[in-house]
Design a protein around this motif. Sequence first.
Motif: not given
Length: 404
Positions: A189-196, A337-339
Amino acid sequence: MPPFDVPEGDPFGPHNLPYGVFSPPGSSERTVGVRLGDHVLDAGAAAHALGSPYASLLARPTLNPLLAAGRTAWSDVRRALTAWVTVPAHRETVEPLFHPLSEVTLHLPFEVADYVDFYASENHARNVGRIFRPDAADSLTPNWKHLPIGYHGRSGTVVVSGADVVRPSGQRKAPADAAPVFGPSVRLDIEAEVGFVVGVPSERGRPVPLGDFRDHVFGLCLLNDWSARDVQAWEYVPLGPFLGKSFATSVSAWITPLDALDEARVAPPERTHELLPYLDDAGEEPGGYDLRITVTINGHTVSEPPFSTMYWTAAQQLAHTTVNGASLRTGDLYGSGTVSGPAERERGSLLELTWNGRDPLELPDGKRTFLEDGDVVTLSAWAPGPDGVRVGLGEVTGRVVPAV
């Protein structure tokens, strides 16, 4: 087209200027670059040619020295870069230092220190709860509205956009199976996220308060935290994710500085539970970001998750990470985390999009419940910028290859 002649409205215009690390054509040497349109400026060479006091931070094979330099340096460098690419007097000096984006090699832009992943979308958490605990009175766990749930990942398997993702192997056991089996994941699977990305470190034993977020965090990027759902389901009780997550996390080659996203700041969703003081952001500047994400599989759009719906903000996640005295290091990376948004076409994982495989996606090249070998997943995004211009985030893409 000359590098300065960026089309009006280009999401990578001078209002953006994300940072990366690249090798020029025909060279293996790495150096800091800044993207303008479809070109990359050799930032170190430009700084040297124009006598910048920050030349030594930019003529490096990684962003880490700039990350560690702090907010004053970040602002000074950004101000100088903006002048170098917009003031006509600098054109003759700077123009030869650009390279076409299509001709350079992009690298992981910073050395990753620690990696933490969160679980900050209420929509995602509720969907997962409904899938795996359909009879529960509340689809959220009792702690979810009180703290940002997270886990520590594996920094050594963070890879740059474009790197292949080898299908992971591990133990898996379906509920009806008598015993576990070993082999390649069949529910990738994928998890669409934003990284900081953390720049300035902190002292061990001293928590970082909400108001200090921008003094420590340099910027953000798109992030895909690949997940082997079948491996994860068997292993995660009682200590949480391990092999199902640690095999690969893909990040963009471009880090967008927070200063480029001032117009995208928004208030997070309304809080439904009273927060403890160290997480209470009622008196702080808006902590959310209005990022519009698009997820494609083999070029076909499958989801458009809105980051503005995230319940827990990046500042709260940083405060929670350090409230026990854990220290920050330059190059720390933490994922949102997943958006997932409230609509079906806004879900940021195949687990949700197919409701754990029950409802396959109809793609031009066939149905999908989870990823197949050869599938190419791409995340892209934009945010509102000054005067109605969009701020583009560097895409993150990865192709699934067979298990070794």
